[in-house]
Enzyme design. Structure first.
Site, PDB file in Angstrom:
ATOM      1  N   CYS A  19      45.702  47.873  10.140  1.00 31.62           N
ATOM      2  CA  CYS A  19      46.194  47.420  11.410  1.00 31.62           C
ATOM      3  C   CYS A  19      46.948  46.162  11.402  1.00 31.62           C
ATOM      4  O   CYS A  19      47.966  45.903  12.017  1.00 31.62           O
ATOM      5  CB  CYS A  19      45.148  47.128  12.440  1.00 31.62           C
ATOM      6  SG  CYS A  19      44.215  48.759  12.797  1.00 31.62           S
ATOM      7  N   CYS A  84      65.232  23.240  45.671  1.00 31.57           N
ATOM      8  CA  CYS A  84      66.385  24.192  45.740  1.00 31.57           C
ATOM      9  C   CYS A  84      66.039  24.780  44.460  1.00 31.57           C
ATOM     10  O   CYS A  84      65.013  24.705  43.718  1.00 31.57           O
ATOM     11  CB  CYS A  84      67.665  23.603  45.401  1.00 31.57           C
ATOM     12  SG  CYS A  84      67.992  22.418  43.984  1.00 31.57           S
ATOM     13  N   ASP A 533      54.537  65.076  39.812  1.00 30.41           N
ATOM     14  CA  ASP A 533      53.329  65.756  39.364  1.00 30.41           C
ATOM     15  C   ASP A 533      52.990  66.597  40.207  1.00 30.41           C
ATOM     16  O   ASP A 533      53.035  66.246  41.422  1.00 30.41           O
ATOM     17  CB  ASP A 533      52.361  65.017  38.822  1.00 30.41           C
ATOM     18  CG  ASP A 533      51.120  65.541  38.096  1.00 30.41           C
ATOM     19  OD1 ASP A 533      51.297  66.505  37.567  1.00 30.41           O
ATOM     20  OD2 ASP A 533      50.152  65.437  38.490  1.00 30.41           O
ATOM     21  N   ASP A 762      49.698  61.524  32.899  1.00 29.02           N
ATOM     22  CA  ASP A 762      51.008  61.053  33.445  1.00 29.02           C
ATOM     23  C   ASP A 762      51.569  59.637  32.985  1.00 29.02           C
ATOM     24  O   ASP A 762      52.706  59.395  33.292  1.00 29.02           O
ATOM     25  CB  ASP A 762      50.882  60.888  35.079  1.00 29.02           C
ATOM     26  CG  ASP A 762      50.670  62.360  35.531  1.00 29.02           C
ATOM     27  OD1 ASP A 762      51.275  63.185  34.938  1.00 29.02           O
ATOM     28  OD2 ASP A 762      49.964  62.670  36.788  1.00 29.02           O
TER      29      ASP A 762
END
Length: 874
Positions: A19, A84, A533, A762
């Site tokens: 990893c 500002c 879907d 999804d």
């Protein structure tokens, strides 16, 4: 060559030395990264990089794309002293220079900065110190004023308390300045309309009457002008950046200083402009007060959401006794009683009772929703009639109402791309204004007659007080310089986008539509394709078992549901009943280990028919195809024909029945045990009532509507036909891992697609789409991957989201038009000597207030109105 930085990042998700190597490879590929060392033992990575070539945000993204979690915290810090858009940029630069800061967004409209940083390299205290070093005041978490909504003990957050204190301070300064300026204004009126009425000397003193004006104007110059001088010093000396305070300080000091010099007799016959100097500061301070008040009103929607939270809850003890406790003492798992008319204290699940709950304040749903045992309830909603006993599932910052507030705050901190244009203009605006004022002041000084001869032909020449011939060349040049400096207003330009975005995201939240950021709000409007879907999005996602059709061993085919019901009650019927029972028992036992909606429908349908699931040993999900299970009935396979063929089971005897069921819009699946085909099961999912109206509304806009589903072709087309989606825009049988590819193929021709989904499968597609939309009933994973969340789980709210986006962007453009148009028109007038400094200051203050007022008017916008008039929604 820029100075290289080294930052240490805590990383989650590493499980082995490989990893660490993966992270090193991913980050090392970035241009500008020098050394990278990831340590699996300590769960951290040390990165040396060139900030001019690669940002820390890109380093974090590289770690995330490699599949790991770089640890970062997000802090929202209230700030006072911003005047500002240049102030916002200054804060972003100051905080962004801290080691470990991934992203910083300072918002002038909300007076807040949202900072994402690596806690291993930077602390919240470092962020506070950087803001202070830049010349602004952070609202700290301690008693001095805590950001992030910390309560100060009387129910008001420290950020709100600081905002109220600033509002009160601006009001006091305005009243003080007005009180001293009123006599100056009266003296000016006498001089203009009754010349000679005022004496030239103060009676009995021999001093010029101008010393009275000096005495009145000087306290105004000192007290009201102090913050402008301090801010100007910080901007120019500390931050090396000019801002609006520099313009105000230049304009008022020019008028005041010139008047002092004239009063001392250095410039004989010169006029006095103490009234101008004082009124400039009063008008600007009044504008700041009105601006702060409008900002406070703009954030009212978020504060009103928080005020909806219950203060106490009725806790039901294990022995049945009840006691009232503060809401912050409620823990997950506690049982709470909610009586009629009371607010649901926290998110939970109904355990006892039935009632209707008004969820309009959270989801925008105007009709109360029926609740019974097993139903989820949302904290802060109102129980209408029955008594409910709920079990708390989320408390504190995890509740839906708190998540909505945090989502909206984050959305307000992230501005649309159109804001970048305004920011770039603002960065160069103030220096350009000063150069312009110096240029025209010089031109008027050296060529007054030539210029006056040209300008005097203009219809507004009367505003120039007679020009240089009347007041003198030097005096007129000074007036032109002061007017040209004061008339320019970067404030209006800086407020144009964030003010409208703040209101737009609040409108969305009030109607159950949560945007991830202002940039998302802008993208939603630009979508030209919407991809739905099917299950759980266009349909309710609540499957019901409708058919259980066993394969007839006598006939080389299947027995339909109708034939089964009409069969004689003899042995043949008994055999058919036994076959159906065996089919249901095998399928329900296998599906009993799955949480998929189809599996739950099969199990529930079997139980309704008197068949209980048996013992399940092993369950294996086959992505996009079905399941395999080892059960007391044998090895059971439930799924698509392709899965059965993999198990050497011939699906042909049931294919005709399967086609009939799918043509009716049902989802059919085959069941086999130990290599023998038992029959077909079918489930149906009801299409949402609003889906038809949503698709129709999108098509009327010229938006292409697509559908993607893992279901079979026939079922998909049946649902598409019912809701009005063209068959050629239906993609069926799409495996979960292929949904993202399907979205990308839709976008391959340049289309900007909005993907709308609800499930874990999804999430990749939501992330791949131009805009990802998760419906609120979907999974946390889907919602995290989405740019927009629909709290009501209603596809019609896709149209609502587009309406909010269009309305907000239209308001942004209006604001930018007025801000830029104001400067385009007014700067030339001031430069040509056609505008007095006092009028310039008043106009400058008015421009910011008008932009905010235009944004506040947007609060009454109703994204549903267009469709309600058409009778489509509610």
């Amino acid at each position: 060559m820029s100075e290289r930085r080294t930052v240490r990042i805590d990383v989650g998700g590493m499980t082995c030395a490989n990893c660490a190597a993966t992270i090193e490879d991913a980050v090392a590929d970035l241009d500008g990264v020098g050394e990278i060392s990831a340590n699996y033992a300590t769960d951290e990575a040390t990165v040396e990089y060139d900030p001019e070539r690669v940002s820390l945000a890109e380093v974090f993204e590289a770690v995330e794309s490699a599949g790991y979690d770089p640890i970062a915290e997000t802090a929202t810090v209230g700030i006072t002293g911003m005047t500002c858009a240049n102030c916002s940029a200054t804060i972003e630069d100051a905080v962004g220079d801290l080691p470990g800061v991934v992203r910083v967004d300072a918002n002038y409209a909300t007076d807040e900065a949202t900072v994402r940083y690596a806690p291993s390299a930077t602390t919240r205290e470092d962020v506070y110190d950087a803001i202070e070093a830049a010349g602004y005041e952070p609202i700290r978490e301690d008693g001095a004023g805590g950001a992030d909504g910390t309560d100060d003990g009387d129910g008001q957050s420290a950020a709100d308390a600081a905002r109220d204190a600033e509002l009160a301070r601006q009001r006091r300064l305005t009243l003080f300045g007005a009180a001293l300026s009123a006599p100056l204004l009266a003296m000016l009126a006498f001089e203009l309309f009754a010349p000679g009425t005022l004496p030239e000397e103060i009676p009995g003193t021999g001093l010029h009457i101008g010393w009275v004006a000096f005495a009145l104007a000087t306290p105004v110059q000192v007290l009201l002008g102090r913050e402008f001088y301090e801010n100007s010093y910080t901007a120019l000396v500390v931050n090396r950046r000019a801002n609006m305070d520099v313009l105000i300080a230049l304009g008022s000091t020019t008028a005041y200083g010139y008047s002092v010099i004239a009063l001392l007799g250095v410039l004989p016959q010169a006029g006095l402009y103490f009234d101008t100097a004082a009124l400039i500061l009063v008008f600007i301070t009044l504008g700041n007060y009105l601006e702060a008040r409008s900002k406070s009103q703009a954030g009212e929607a978020i504060r009103s959401l928080l005020e909806l939270e219950a203060d106490t809850a009725t806790l039901v003890e294990d022995d049945g006794t009840e006691r009232e406790v503060p809401i912050d003492e409620v823990a997950v798992g506690d049982r709470l009683k909610v009586r009629p008319g009371e607010r649901v204290p926290t998110d939970g699940v109904v355990r006892e009772g039935e009632s209707a709950v008004d969820e309009s304040m959270v989801t925008g749903e105007s009709v109360p929703v029926g609740k019974g045992p097993g139903d989820e309830v949302i904290g802060s909603t109102v129980n209408e009639n029955g008594v409910l006993v709920i079990e708390a599932t989320k408390v504190g910052e995890e509740t839906a109402i708190q998540q909505i507030v945090e989502r909206v705050k984050e959305a307000q901190s992230r501005q649309p791309d159109i804001q970048r244009v305004a920011d770039r203009i603002s960065a160069y605006f103030v220096p350009a204004v000063i150069v312009n004022a110096l240029l025209w002041g010089t031109v008027w000084f050296f060529a007054p007659e030539t210029l006056a001869g040209v300008v005097s032909a203009l219809p507004l020449w009367g505003l120039a007080a007679g020009g240089p011939a009347a007041v003198g060349v030097t005096e007129f040049a000074v007036l032109v310089f002061a007017s040209a400096v004061l008339i320019a207003c970067p404030c209006a330009l800086g407020l144009a986008t964030p003010a409208a975005t703040m209101v737009g995201t609040s409108i969305g939240a009030q109607h159950g539509v949560l945007f991830e950021g202002g940039d998302v709000l802008e993208r939603v409007r630009d979508t030209d394709a919407v991809v739905f879907d099917k299950t759980g999005t266009l349909t309710r996602g609540e499957m019901t078992l409708t058919d259980a059709v066993p394969v007839s061993p006598a006939a080389d085919g299947a027995v339909s549901a109708a034939e089964e019901e009409e069969a004689d009650r003899g042995d043949e019927a008994d055999e058919g009943g036994d076959a159906t029972e065996s089919l249901l028992a095998a399928a329900a036992t296998a599906e009993n280990g799955s949480e998929h909606p189809i599996a739950e429908a099969v199990v529930a349908g079997a139980r309704e028919r008197g068949v209980e699931p048996g013992d399940l040993d092993v369950l294996q999900n086959v992505s996009g195809k079905g399941i395999r299970a080892r059960t007391e009935h044998g090895t059971v396979v439930v799924g698509k024909p392709a899965l059965l063929r993999e198990e050497d089971v011939d699906p042909e005897p049931a294919m005709e029945t399967m086609r009939e069921l799918e043509s009716a819009g049902k989802t059919a699946m085959l069941v086999a045990v130990d290599g023998e085909l038992l029959g077909v099961l079918a489930v149906a999912d009801e299409v949402r009532e609003s889906a038809v109206a949503a698709v129709e509304a999108l098509r009327e806009r010229g938006i292409a509507v697509h559908m993607i589903t893992g279901d079979n072709e026939r079922t998909a087309r049946a649902v598409a036909e019912r809701v009005g989606i063209d068959p050629e825009r239906v993609r069926a049988g799409v495996l979960p891992e292929d949904k993202a590819d399907a979205v990308e193929s839709i976008q391959a021709d340049g289309s900007r697609a909005m993907m709308v989904g609800d499930g874990v499968n999804d999430a990749p597609a939501l992330a791949s789409a131009f805009v990802g939309v998760a419906i609120g009933s979907g999974t946390d994973v889907a919602i995290e991957a989405a740019d927009v969340t629909l709290m009501r789980s209603d596809p019609a709210d896709v149209v609502k989201a587009i309406n909010v986006s269009e309305g907000t962007l239209a308001k942004v453009k209006q604001n930018l038009f007025w801000a830029l148009g104001y400067n385009t028109a007014m700067i030339p007038l001031a430069s040509l000597g056609l505008l007095q400094p006092v009028l310039a200051a008043a106009a400058m203050a008015f421009s910011s207030v008008s932009v905010l007022a235009n944004s506040m008017a947007f609060r009454s916008y109703d994204p549903d109105e267009r469709y309600r008039l058409l009778g489509r929604f509610r």
